[in-house]
Design a protein around this motif. Structure first.
Motif, PDB file in Angstrom:
ATOM      1  N   UNK A   1       0.886  -1.431  -0.018  1.00 11.38           N
ATOM      2  CA  UNK A   1       0.081   0.065  -0.046  1.00 11.38           C
ATOM      3  C   UNK A   1       1.136   1.234  -0.013  1.00 11.38           C
ATOM      4  N   UNK A   2       2.023   1.069   0.924  1.00 12.34           N
ATOM      5  CA  UNK A   2       2.731   2.469   0.998  1.00 12.34           C
ATOM      6  C   UNK A   2       3.525   2.726  -0.328  1.00 12.34           C
ATOM      7  N   UNK A   3       3.723   1.575  -1.382  1.00  8.69           N
ATOM      8  CA  UNK A   3       4.424   1.898  -2.481  1.00  8.69           C
ATOM      9  C   UNK A   3       3.645   2.916  -3.475  1.00  8.69           C
ATOM     10  N   UNK A   4       2.275   2.830  -3.164  1.00  6.34           N
ATOM     11  CA  UNK A   4       1.628   3.871  -4.027  1.00  6.34           C
ATOM     12  C   UNK A   4       2.217   5.197  -4.049  1.00  6.34           C
ATOM     13  N   UNK A   5       2.534   5.552  -3.075  1.00  8.03           N
ATOM     14  CA  UNK A   5       3.284   7.129  -3.085  1.00  8.03           C
ATOM     15  C   UNK A   5       4.339   7.278  -3.961  1.00  8.03           C
ATOM     16  N   UNK A   6       4.714   6.150  -4.547  1.00  8.73           N
ATOM     17  CA  UNK A   6       5.795   6.305  -5.514  1.00  8.73           C
ATOM     18  C   UNK A   6       5.229   6.751  -6.895  1.00  8.73           C
ATOM     19  N   UNK A   7       3.765   6.534  -7.171  1.00  4.37           N
ATOM     20  CA  UNK A   7       3.292   6.307  -8.406  1.00  4.37           C
ATOM     21  C   UNK A   7       1.594   6.872  -8.103  1.00  4.37           C
ATOM     22  N   UNK A   8       1.789   8.017  -7.606  1.00  9.99           N
ATOM     23  CA  UNK A   8       0.291   8.620  -7.530  1.00  9.99           C
ATOM     24  C   UNK A   8       0.023   9.332  -8.936  1.00  9.99           C
ATOM     25  N   UNK A   9      -1.134   9.286  -9.053  1.00 12.23           N
ATOM     26  CA  UNK A   9      -1.745   9.926 -10.214  1.00 12.23           C
ATOM     27  C   UNK A   9      -1.506  11.466 -10.351  1.00 12.23           C
ATOM     28  N   UNK A  10      -0.808  11.792 -11.559  1.00 12.76           N
ATOM     29  CA  UNK A  10      -0.538  13.440 -11.531  1.00 12.76           C
ATOM     30  C   UNK A  10      -1.954  14.173 -12.035  1.00 12.76           C
ATOM     31  N   UNK A  11      -2.274  15.326 -11.599  1.00 12.35           N
ATOM     32  CA  UNK A  11      -3.151  16.331 -12.057  1.00 12.35           C
ATOM     33  C   UNK A  11      -3.257  16.525 -13.634  1.00 12.35           C
ATOM     34  N   UNK A  12      -4.284  16.803 -14.127  1.00 14.43           N
ATOM     35  CA  UNK A  12      -4.233  16.887 -15.618  1.00 14.43           C
ATOM     36  C   UNK A  12      -3.425  18.235 -16.144  1.00 14.43           C
ATOM     37  N   UNK A  13      -3.330  19.141 -15.182  1.00 15.68           N
ATOM     38  CA  UNK A  13      -2.879  20.543 -15.443  1.00 15.68           C
ATOM     39  C   UNK A  13      -1.646  20.730 -15.400  1.00 15.68           C
ATOM     40  N   UNK A  14      -0.729  19.697 -14.891  1.00 11.48           N
ATOM     41  CA  UNK A  14       0.510  19.847 -14.135  1.00 11.48           C
ATOM     42  C   UNK A  14       1.656  19.867 -15.177  1.00 11.48           C
ATOM     43  N   UNK A  15       1.589  19.213 -16.187  1.00  5.13           N
ATOM     44  CA  UNK A  15       2.773  19.161 -16.867  1.00  5.13           C
ATOM     45  C   UNK A  15       2.827  20.525 -17.854  1.00  5.13           C
ATOM     46  N   UNK A  16       1.722  20.562 -18.537  1.00  6.62           N
ATOM     47  CA  UNK A  16       1.392  21.867 -19.616  1.00  6.62           C
ATOM     48  C   UNK A  16       1.709  23.136 -18.711  1.00  6.62           C
ATOM     49  N   UNK A  17       1.057  23.171 -17.392  1.00 10.02           N
ATOM     50  CA  UNK A  17       1.209  24.151 -16.456  1.00 10.02           C
ATOM     51  C   UNK A  17       2.646  24.766 -16.453  1.00 10.02           C
ATOM     52  N   UNK A  18       3.287  23.640 -15.801  1.00  6.01           N
ATOM     53  CA  UNK A  18       4.751  23.995 -15.495  1.00  6.01           C
ATOM     54  C   UNK A  18       5.659  24.237 -16.898  1.00  6.01           C
TER      55      UNK A  18
END
Length: 227
Positions: free
Chosen positions: A90-107
């Motif tokens: 369960x803890x391992x999920x913190x290494x692969x959480x879903x990224x928000x849709x706006x993140x890559x384009x915004x940065x």
């Protein structure tokens, strides 16, 4: 507060709940506990509370370990009897959480507009490395800055001052972007401009003033900085 785009030369981002969705961790609980939502919520709340208390009683440990202890507490409260191996999965999920849709384009837009972009997070270095890789933003960031470097968690002013020193930026030229209310306040207290990401139209905390800017996407920050 009034946002001043002319002061900003560097943008720092929180990680969890800001760039990646910690609510996705509920999925890792779904096959192991009968009612995953309250377990997930208590897990997240306790992990943050542990960092607040650790700052006050000099009980630092890396955030991954804080998260482990918080998960165990949440499982115990809800009488979820699972093995240590399952807990680690369960803890391992913190290494692969879903990224928000706006993140890559915004940065990417912010970087193209000339702003140096960093992550400033409670997460320890291994967590941050996997997070930026999974989110596919490693090429857009100058660096990640971890609380582990000074063994102090948000919202302690020392972490924001450390971040300013690491970026080589006067602290009042940094806009710190975060979904965490305490993180907004901590950044402002240290001298940064606090930008709140509010993707779900939730109310602001009714004490100690307002964020310098509230946005619902990272693209909206790029627009605000261009005005």
């Amino acid at each position: 507060m009034t946002f001043d785009p002319e002061r900003v030369t560097t943008v720092t981002f929180d990680s969890y709940s800001t760039l990646v969705d910690v609510d996705a961790a509920e999925n890792a609980l779904a096959d192991r506990v009968a009612d995953p939502e309250p377990v997930s919520r208590l897990w997240r709340a306790r992990s943050l509370e542990y960092t607040f208390v650790a700052n006050q009683i000099d009980a630092y440990q890396p955030f991954y370990e804080m998260n482990r202890d918080a998960l165990q507490y949440a499982l115990d409260v809800h009488d979820a009897d699972i093995s240590q191996a399952e807990r680690d999965e369960i803890l391992v999920v913190y290494h692969e959480l879903d990224v928000f849709d706006d993140v890559r384009d915004g940065i990417e837009q912010l970087r193209d507009d000339g702003y140096a972009c960093y992550v400033v997070s409670n997460g320890n270095p291994a967590m941050l490395s996997s997070m930026v890789q999974h989110a596919d933003i490693e090429d857009l960031l100058e660096d990640t800055i971890s609380a582990d470097e000074i063994r102090t968690f948000k919202p302690d002013a020392e972490l924001y001052r450390h971040a300013a020193a690491r970026t080589g930026t006067p602290i009042d030229e940094i806009a710190h972007v975060t979904a965490g209310w305490f993180d907004v306040m901590g950044a402002q207290h240290a001298g940064m401009q606090g930008v709140r990401v509010d993707r779900q139209a939730t109310p602001w905390e009714p004490f100690d003033g307002d964020p310098d800017l509230t946005i619902d996407s990272l693209q909206e920050l790029a627009i605000a900085l261009s005005e």
